[in-house]
Write an enzyme that holds these catalytic residues in place. Sequence first.
Site: not given
Length: 427
Positions: A13, A16, A40-41, A223
């Site tokens: 988080d 990235k 999740g991006h 991650q």
Amino acid sequence: MPALVLLGAQWGDEGKGKATDLLGGSVDYVVRYQGGNNAGHTVVVGDQKYALHLLPSGILSPDCTPVIGNGVVVDPAVLLSELSGLNERGVDTSKLLISGNAHLITPYHTTVDKVTERFLGKRKIGTTGRGIGPAYADKINRVGIRVQDLFDESILEQKVDAALDFKNQILAKLYNRRAIEPGQVVEELLGYADRIRGYVADTTLILNNAIDEGKVVLFEGGQGTLLDVDHGTYPFVTSSNPTAGGACTGAGVGPTKISRVIGILKAYTTRVGAGPFPTELFDKDGEALRTIGGERGVTTGRDRRCGWFDAVIARYATRVNGLTDFFLTKLDVLTGWEQIPVCVAYEIDGKRVEELPYSQTDFHHAKPVYEMLPGWSEDITKAKTFSDLPKNAQGYVKALEEMSGAPISAIGVGPGRTETIEINSFI
């Protein structure tokens, strides 16, 4: 050799997606090399916000080819839903390539994931419940289903039967759940075959040829370093290798072809899920970081645990990844604090420790040793160069760079695509 790895240097988080997207206009391929839709991006383009879970961030750059490598576990329903959502918003997804060797997340993987977490009770790991761990377990146990198996019904049936032969015993006898019918699983998976077929390719060959031809390839980890199954805060980790070495195995590219390894650092620290977190805050400062930083998981929707910057973790990430650069994100979130604590070491059983302890017990008992740095109150979101930053913000960045062991080559000063200060070019 223009091959770069970009990865999280904390617990994930870190931003990235923004970093990858910023580089996307300069690279030819962006490759996800591990994880699944537990990552999740968030990418902000103009006034549009995109939440990506499985797809590489490069899918938002029209001149870039996005690739899902063999090290990723793919939930076909999620993949197709994410593609459909982007298509509806006018994003061209036709260039996507998927490794035929990537493993699939099946309906029984998500079932096993959820019932196992419930069964563990207080000992639960805090997984996303999306079947990631069970899919990787099947891969290691050699009973996994790969993308290429969708195109051979006979092989698919044999593999599903083999996988469920044991799992149904566990579901029925240990968890008191109804057995899963293999035929229904096969039918569902076959239903995805024609919709996925056009994306599947020998991505290892394509990527190696691209690098040999001088094209720029960016490997994007999901991650973060401290969630790596080998090098993270085990057992509170993910089921794959987000660290730099994972890019080689997860994409089929040799380590001699990697030219640069970029670690993404948040200007403070967050994590989602259970596990030790030495600088975690339970006061108004922690709540302020959560609120101002919008710290809610893109995939899970869970509030992130927030704490001050941890230089011990940053040094560790530099070491295990061989980092050449850092991209510091969310510096703007710290605007307004008169003083900002930074964890420079730990105290464990009365002793000062400046490197991450290898012992799980020691890390659980680590107490942060803080150094106070002067804060700033000026708005920094319009800063275009390092000298545009307030002196105290410059001092904060320089201090983090010195403590972390690698140069900070870019700084995020806001969520937007253009709200970034580039100090040294990554390419």
